[in-house]
Design a protein around this motif. Structure first.
Motif, short mmCIF file in Angstrom:
data_model
loop_
_atom_site.label_atom_id
_atom_site.label_comp_id
_atom_site.label_asym_id
_atom_site.label_seq_id
_atom_site.Cartn_x
_atom_site.Cartn_y
_atom_site.Cartn_z
N ARG A 109 2.13 -0.03 7.53
CA ARG A 109 1.41 1.14 7.02
C ARG A 109 1.92 1.54 5.64
O ARG A 109 1.13 1.84 4.73
CB ARG A 109 1.55 2.31 8.01
N GLU A 110 3.24 1.57 5.50
CA GLU A 110 3.82 1.99 4.23
C GLU A 110 3.51 0.97 3.13
O GLU A 110 3.19 1.35 1.99
CB GLU A 110 5.33 2.17 4.37
N ALA A 111 3.62 -0.31 3.46
CA ALA A 111 3.34 -1.35 2.48
C ALA A 111 1.89 -1.29 2.02
O ALA A 111 1.58 -1.52 0.84
CB ALA A 111 3.67 -2.72 3.05
N SER A 112 1.01 -1.00 2.95
CA SER A 112 -0.41 -0.91 2.59
C SER A 112 -0.65 0.22 1.60
O SER A 112 -1.44 0.08 0.65
CB SER A 112 -1.26 -0.71 3.85
N GLU A 113 0.03 1.34 1.80
CA GLU A 113 -0.13 2.46 0.88
C GLU A 113 0.43 2.11 -0.50
O GLU A 113 -0.18 2.43 -1.53
CB GLU A 113 0.57 3.69 1.45
N ILE A 114 1.59 1.46 -0.52
CA ILE A 114 2.16 1.02 -1.80
C ILE A 114 1.20 0.05 -2.48
O ILE A 114 0.93 0.15 -3.69
CB ILE A 114 3.53 0.34 -1.56
N GLY A 115 0.68 -0.88 -1.72
CA GLY A 115 -0.24 -1.86 -2.28
C GLY A 115 -1.49 -1.24 -2.87
O GLY A 115 -1.99 -1.68 -3.91
#
Length: 255
Positions: A109-115
């Motif tokens: 979830r966090e990586a998707s937001e960063i991406g």
């Protein structure tokens, strides 16, 4: 697909701006025309770009710290813009996420937001694996969870072929699985010594099927293939990068 030198291999020679300049010169003299930035000491963004330009080196990708991605993403974006570098890499899953399915899901979830934030800036987030992502949780590997639960528009992958092999994965299968989500891949070889020690090796000097790996990369449209060797053992790391470069060129890879 073009090969590059992953500067983490040369981290002991990147402590000062003067070291960095000399190292980039040597990398260029080997024949590499691109580098991935990792393990580098302090240097100004513009200063480093000027060094890379001086030696004809494209900055094809990076590895940056997770804390920077979470708390200083504007600075990360600015740096990559100065370097004309699209691919923003994370070298490993933070330890707090590594031991449970819930951890992998939270990171996804966090990586998707960063991406998504990087996408808005015209950049692309790429995730680099090790072997621990092949541990299974309810029958599913951590890497499978990341593939399934990250936003495919926001998170790409940077498979490391050595670590896929070390984790018991099928390297060619994983490369093909990453089609559409992988423009950067890490090349390093895997060797077993007579005393049964498992080691990193120069590309083409170990046991991995690199002709098949290169073919699979071309099939799925990989753009960059940085050569990395975490430990060089008996050899100087510049010599190791030279051996890998020469072997890859003989196999038909392009600098």
């Amino acid at each position: 697909m073009r090969i590059a030198a992953q500067l983490y291999t040369l981290r002991d020679f990147l402590k000062t701006p003067e070291d960095i300049d000399r190292t980039l010169q040597k990398v260029s003299e080997i024949g590499y025309k691109a580098v991935q930035v990792s393990g580098m000491g302090p240097v100004g963004n513009e200063e480093f770009k000027a060094m890379a330009d001086k030696y004809g080196l494209t900055i094809c990708a990076t590895h940056v710290g997770y804390d920077d991605l979470v708390n200083r993403i504007d600075e990360v974006i600015e740096k990559h813009k100065v370097w004309d570098c699209k691919y923003v890499g994370l070298g490993s899953l933070p330890k707090k996420y590594q031991t449970s399915r819930e951890g992998y899901s939270a990171f996804a979830r966090e990586a998707s937001e960063i991406g998504r934030k990087l996408n808005e800036a015209g950049l692309k987030f790429i995730y680099h694996n090790h072997d621990f992502e092949f541990a299974k949780y309810d029958g599913k590997s951590g890497l499978d969870i990341l593939f399934e639960e990250t936003d495919p528009e926001a998170v790409d992958f940077e498979l490391d072929v050595f670590w896929v092999q070390a984790g018991g994965g099928d390297v060619l299968e994983w490369i093909r699985k990453a089609k559409g989500r992988m423009k950067v891949i890490h090349l390093k070889d895997y060797v077993v010594t007579p005393d049964r020690e498992r080691r990193f090796a120069e590309v083409g000097e170990g046991n991995m099927n690199f002709r098949g790996i290169l073919q699979a990369c071309e099939e799925i449209g990989v753009e960059w293939a940085p050569v990395e060797q975490d430990l060089c053992y008996e050899r100087d790391p510049f010599e190791s990068l030279t051996i890998s470069y020469n072997n890859l060129i003989r196999m038909g890879a392009k600098a």
